[in-house]
Scaffold this motif. Structure first.
Motif, short mmCIF file in Angstrom:
data_model
loop_
_atom_site.label_atom_id
_atom_site.label_comp_id
_atom_site.label_asym_id
_atom_site.label_seq_id
_atom_site.Cartn_x
_atom_site.Cartn_y
_atom_site.Cartn_z
N LEU A 72 12.51 -2.05 86.14
CA LEU A 72 12.90 -1.67 84.78
C LEU A 72 11.80 -0.96 84.01
O LEU A 72 12.06 -0.01 83.26
CB LEU A 72 13.38 -2.91 84.01
CG LEU A 72 14.58 -3.66 84.64
CD1 LEU A 72 15.06 -4.75 83.70
CD2 LEU A 72 15.73 -2.72 84.97
N GLU A 73 10.55 -1.40 84.18
CA GLU A 73 9.44 -0.73 83.50
C GLU A 73 9.31 0.72 83.94
O GLU A 73 9.16 1.63 83.13
CB GLU A 73 8.12 -1.49 83.76
CG GLU A 73 8.00 -2.79 83.00
CD GLU A 73 8.07 -2.59 81.49
OE1 GLU A 73 7.42 -1.67 80.96
OE2 GLU A 73 8.81 -3.36 80.83
N ARG A 119 12.27 2.88 82.67
CA ARG A 119 12.14 3.27 81.26
C ARG A 119 11.26 4.52 81.13
O ARG A 119 11.61 5.48 80.43
CB ARG A 119 11.56 2.13 80.43
CG ARG A 119 11.58 2.39 78.93
CD ARG A 119 11.04 1.22 78.12
NE ARG A 119 11.94 0.09 78.10
CZ ARG A 119 11.74 -1.05 78.75
NH1 ARG A 119 10.68 -1.20 79.53
NH2 ARG A 119 12.59 -2.05 78.68
N SER A 120 10.13 4.53 81.82
CA SER A 120 9.23 5.68 81.74
C SER A 120 9.85 6.91 82.42
O SER A 120 9.63 8.05 81.98
CB SER A 120 7.87 5.35 82.37
OG SER A 120 8.00 5.07 83.74
N GLU A 156 12.25 8.50 79.95
CA GLU A 156 11.51 9.22 78.91
C GLU A 156 10.98 10.56 79.43
O GLU A 156 10.99 11.57 78.72
CB GLU A 156 10.37 8.34 78.37
CG GLU A 156 10.89 7.21 77.48
CD GLU A 156 9.85 6.12 77.24
OE1 GLU A 156 8.71 6.27 77.72
OE2 GLU A 156 10.20 5.12 76.57
N TYR A 203 18.60 3.06 75.99
CA TYR A 203 17.92 4.36 75.91
C TYR A 203 18.88 5.42 75.38
O TYR A 203 18.51 6.24 74.54
CB TYR A 203 17.38 4.76 77.29
CG TYR A 203 16.79 6.15 77.30
CD1 TYR A 203 15.46 6.37 76.95
CD2 TYR A 203 17.57 7.26 77.63
CE1 TYR A 203 14.92 7.65 76.93
CE2 TYR A 203 17.04 8.54 77.61
CZ TYR A 203 15.72 8.74 77.26
OH TYR A 203 15.20 10.00 77.23
N LEU A 260 19.37 -1.30 80.07
CA LEU A 260 18.24 -0.46 79.68
C LEU A 260 18.68 1.00 79.45
O LEU A 260 18.31 1.63 78.47
CB LEU A 260 17.15 -0.53 80.76
CG LEU A 260 15.81 0.12 80.47
CD1 LEU A 260 14.71 -0.58 81.25
CD2 LEU A 260 15.77 1.61 80.80
#
Length: 281
Positions: free
Chosen positions: A42-43, A46-47, A50, A90, A86
């Motif tokens: 998940l981390e 997320r990046s 982006e 977003y 997530l």
């Protein structure tokens, strides 16, 4: 130029969207495999979102190993629920249009009439539980999402029932196929086109929609059609699902009612036989 991110790019639906993409040059397409959209981290995911900075997300990626999910519950939920949550969060924060793919396995199979979007959900296996949890999380985080439930997906790409039958019917003289699970197949190319029709439609109308090809058949009848179109000599025998044991239970009835998606988005849904023929051309 709007950018479309397709997760699960190497799966059946993602592959069909990549075939379709050149017909829509007004979009910038980004097809993300596990390395570019890592749904189980998940981390990192997320990046990645982006960095990609999409305007539209087709979330075709999922944990789909139905039997394996029974022993890999945490992983199934991480990909099918937490990653979806997530992505939906977003999307709402960045004004991104999200189409998320779900499944007929959110139902228990006890119905005898085609299931509409308001039918009661009650999954009977871990995979179905994880996909339903993903739907709930998606809508909670982002009520502007579109969720498409589909069933019995096949295409010229990836692993699926049609390709398995094509192979086995050339290798064996006789095949047993379950005859008491009822639904309708979905040709991934048709679903991909439906998704593009939704994106191109003048109005974005969020909510849950059902999509599969027209027709009502069992897996056994589906196999007979594959035999006919492939001109195979293999004998196909119908058996009850009780004779074919699997770690995960399957719903006995999962025919989807397509009325809503047809009326709201003015979609033409092909009959399964017309679409199945295309695999043999």
């Amino acid at each position: 130029m709007k950018k479309i991110l397709v997760t699960g790019a190497t799966g059946q639906l993602g592959s069909e969207l990549s075939v379709l993409a050149p017909a829509y040059p007004q979009y910038e397409w980004l097809f993300a495999n596990r390395n570019k959209a890592t749904l189980d981290d998940l981390e990192l995911l997320r990046s990645q979102l982006e960095e990609i900075n999409p305007d539209i997300v087709f979330n075709c990626g999922a944990y789909t190993a139905v039997d394996k999910a029974e022993s890999e519950k945490d992983l199934a939920f991480r990909i099918n629920k937490e990653a979806v949550e997530l992505i939906a969060k977003y999307a709402v924060e960045n004004n991104v249009q999200l189409i998320h793919l779900s499944t007929d396995y959110v139902f228990d199979g006890s119905s005898s009439v085609a299931l509409n979007e308001d039918a009661e959900t009650n999954p009977i296996n871990v995979y179905g539980e994880s996909k339903l949890a993903g739907e709930v999380a998606c809508i909670k985080q982002n009520p502007e999402s579109i969720i498409i439930r589909t069933s019995w997906v096949y295409s010229k790409f990836g692993n699926n029932f049609v390709k398995t039958m094509q192979r086995l019917m050339q290798e064996r003289e006789e095949l047993n196929v379950v005859n008491d699970q009822i639904g309708s197949p979905t040709y991934a190319a048709d679903l991909a086109q439906a998704m593009m029709n939704i994106i191109e439609y003048p109005k974005w109308i969020p909510g849950i929609y059902h999509y599969s090809n027209e027709g009502e058949i069992s897996w056994y009848e589906f196999a007979l059609n594959i035999k006919e179109f492939g001109n195979y000599n293999c004998k196909v025998v119908g058996i009850p699902s009780s004779s074919y044991s699997t770690p995960a239970k399957r719903p006995n009835f999962s025919l989807l009612d397509k009325s809503k998606i047809k009326s709201v988005y003015n979609l033409d849904v092909p009959h399964f036989k017309d679409s199945l023929k295309k695999v043999f051309i």
